[in-house]
Design a protein around this motif. Sequence first.
Motif, PDB file in Angstrom:
ATOM      1  N   LEU A 267       0.824  -1.204   0.000  1.00  0.00           N
ATOM      2  CA  LEU A 267       0.000   0.000   0.000  1.00  0.00           C
ATOM      3  C   LEU A 267       0.865   1.263   0.000  1.00  0.00           C
ATOM      4  O   LEU A 267       0.490   2.279  -0.585  1.00  0.00           O
ATOM      5  CB  LEU A 267      -0.935  -0.002   1.212  1.00  0.00           C
ATOM      6  CG  LEU A 267      -2.096  -1.003   1.130  1.00  0.00           C
ATOM      7  CD1 LEU A 267      -2.861  -1.067   2.440  1.00  0.00           C
ATOM      8  CD2 LEU A 267      -3.050  -0.632  -0.010  1.00  0.00           C
ATOM      9  N   LEU A 279      -1.761  -0.282  -7.273  1.00  0.00           N
ATOM     10  CA  LEU A 279      -2.693  -0.086  -6.168  1.00  0.00           C
ATOM     11  C   LEU A 279      -2.767   1.399  -5.814  1.00  0.00           C
ATOM     12  O   LEU A 279      -1.821   2.149  -6.067  1.00  0.00           O
ATOM     13  CB  LEU A 279      -2.222  -0.869  -4.934  1.00  0.00           C
ATOM     14  CG  LEU A 279      -2.026  -2.374  -5.085  1.00  0.00           C
ATOM     15  CD1 LEU A 279      -1.282  -2.928  -3.876  1.00  0.00           C
ATOM     16  CD2 LEU A 279      -3.378  -3.069  -5.236  1.00  0.00           C
ATOM     17  N   TYR A 337      -8.320  -3.185  -1.821  1.00  0.00           N
ATOM     18  CA  TYR A 337      -7.121  -4.006  -1.619  1.00  0.00           C
ATOM     19  C   TYR A 337      -7.494  -5.397  -1.099  1.00  0.00           C
ATOM     20  O   TYR A 337      -6.958  -6.409  -1.564  1.00  0.00           O
ATOM     21  CB  TYR A 337      -6.175  -3.306  -0.642  1.00  0.00           C
ATOM     22  CG  TYR A 337      -4.928  -4.096  -0.333  1.00  0.00           C
ATOM     23  CD1 TYR A 337      -3.855  -4.106  -1.224  1.00  0.00           C
ATOM     24  CD2 TYR A 337      -4.815  -4.836   0.843  1.00  0.00           C
ATOM     25  CE1 TYR A 337      -2.711  -4.844  -0.955  1.00  0.00           C
ATOM     26  CE2 TYR A 337      -3.681  -5.574   1.122  1.00  0.00           C
ATOM     27  CZ  TYR A 337      -2.631  -5.580   0.215  1.00  0.00           C
ATOM     28  OH  TYR A 337      -1.506  -6.310   0.477  1.00  0.00           O
TER      29      TYR A 337
END
Length: 359
Positions: A267, A279, A337
Amino acid sequence: MGEILRPRAESIFQDELQALKQEDSKPRPPSWLLSPHAVVQYLMGATLSDGTIISPKYIGSRRLIEVAVATLATDRALLLVGVPGTAKTWVAEHLAAAISGHSGYLVQGSAGIGEEALKYTWNYARLLSHGPDRQSLVPSPVFHAMEQGLLVRIEELTRLPAEVQDALITVLSEKIMPIPELNDTLQAKNGFNLIATANDRDRGINELSGALRRRFNMVYMPLPETMEEEILIIKNSVEQSVKKLGMESFPTPTEEIKRIVTIFRELRNGQTIDGQQKLKSPSSTLSTAEAIEVVYSGQMLAYHFGNGQLKATDIAAAISGAIVKDTHNDLPIWKDYLQLVVKDRDGWKDLYRACRELL
């Protein structure tokens, strides 16, 4: 009286400091407890000739610590800069412990702090009865450090208002602190220096003036370079924390730590570890310090409300709380996610279910 909740570094590692001092034969700057070489050994870890093991306090670049120590051996102050959770405070405390044998002189920066926190204030009861004299003066940690030739730490320097920051210019450039009320000046003794920390992700920070910035040598503290390095940092930190609570037999959850580090790094970097999937990154820092808190909080849950073995259900709430700092922006990113990465990853079904149950 009970035991101190958080002893200073020089108390916790007193035996290591003493062992280093006995073996240390290299030149020491004035008033230093150890030589620069021994200070680096204390921070990075070493095995001494008598077999004494010096535990590593910082896991990362040795050159970075050498630069920090060399800076403090000069008359320039040290500024440790980096995102939250890069061990700035930890390194500053241990540098003060190894160099001065005293890490307790500390100023915590905040927006509401005044100049007196860096200089001095007055005992007004005595001031009214005796007038201005040195006995009426209440010294700040900076004042004490100058008077005794020790290191002083300032946390979150950029949180201080600009006019308060500038009170340090004379202290750092001339090594004096004027006391105009007494027509006097405090002159710093050999060994005095200053370690400050600042993070570059804080909202509402006050930029350092050019004049003050020139008085510092800046060392940037990076996030751990590799996953293995980050896992080791977390493992060591959590083990030390649970040991203080008398939980030495508590198992170290290496696999769970690896999963947490993987999530945080993916992340943070905006892509999966294999680089195959892009992402979105949340607004949270997702630092190593936050990963430590996730593991520690999960271990407490497992120990007190489970069978002692850390499971996905123990870390789900803490990991979601670390990631979702802004519900409007971060929550959709976390949900995506979980759906796109965690759900289909081998061996991660339990973590997916535990996290989804909390959303």
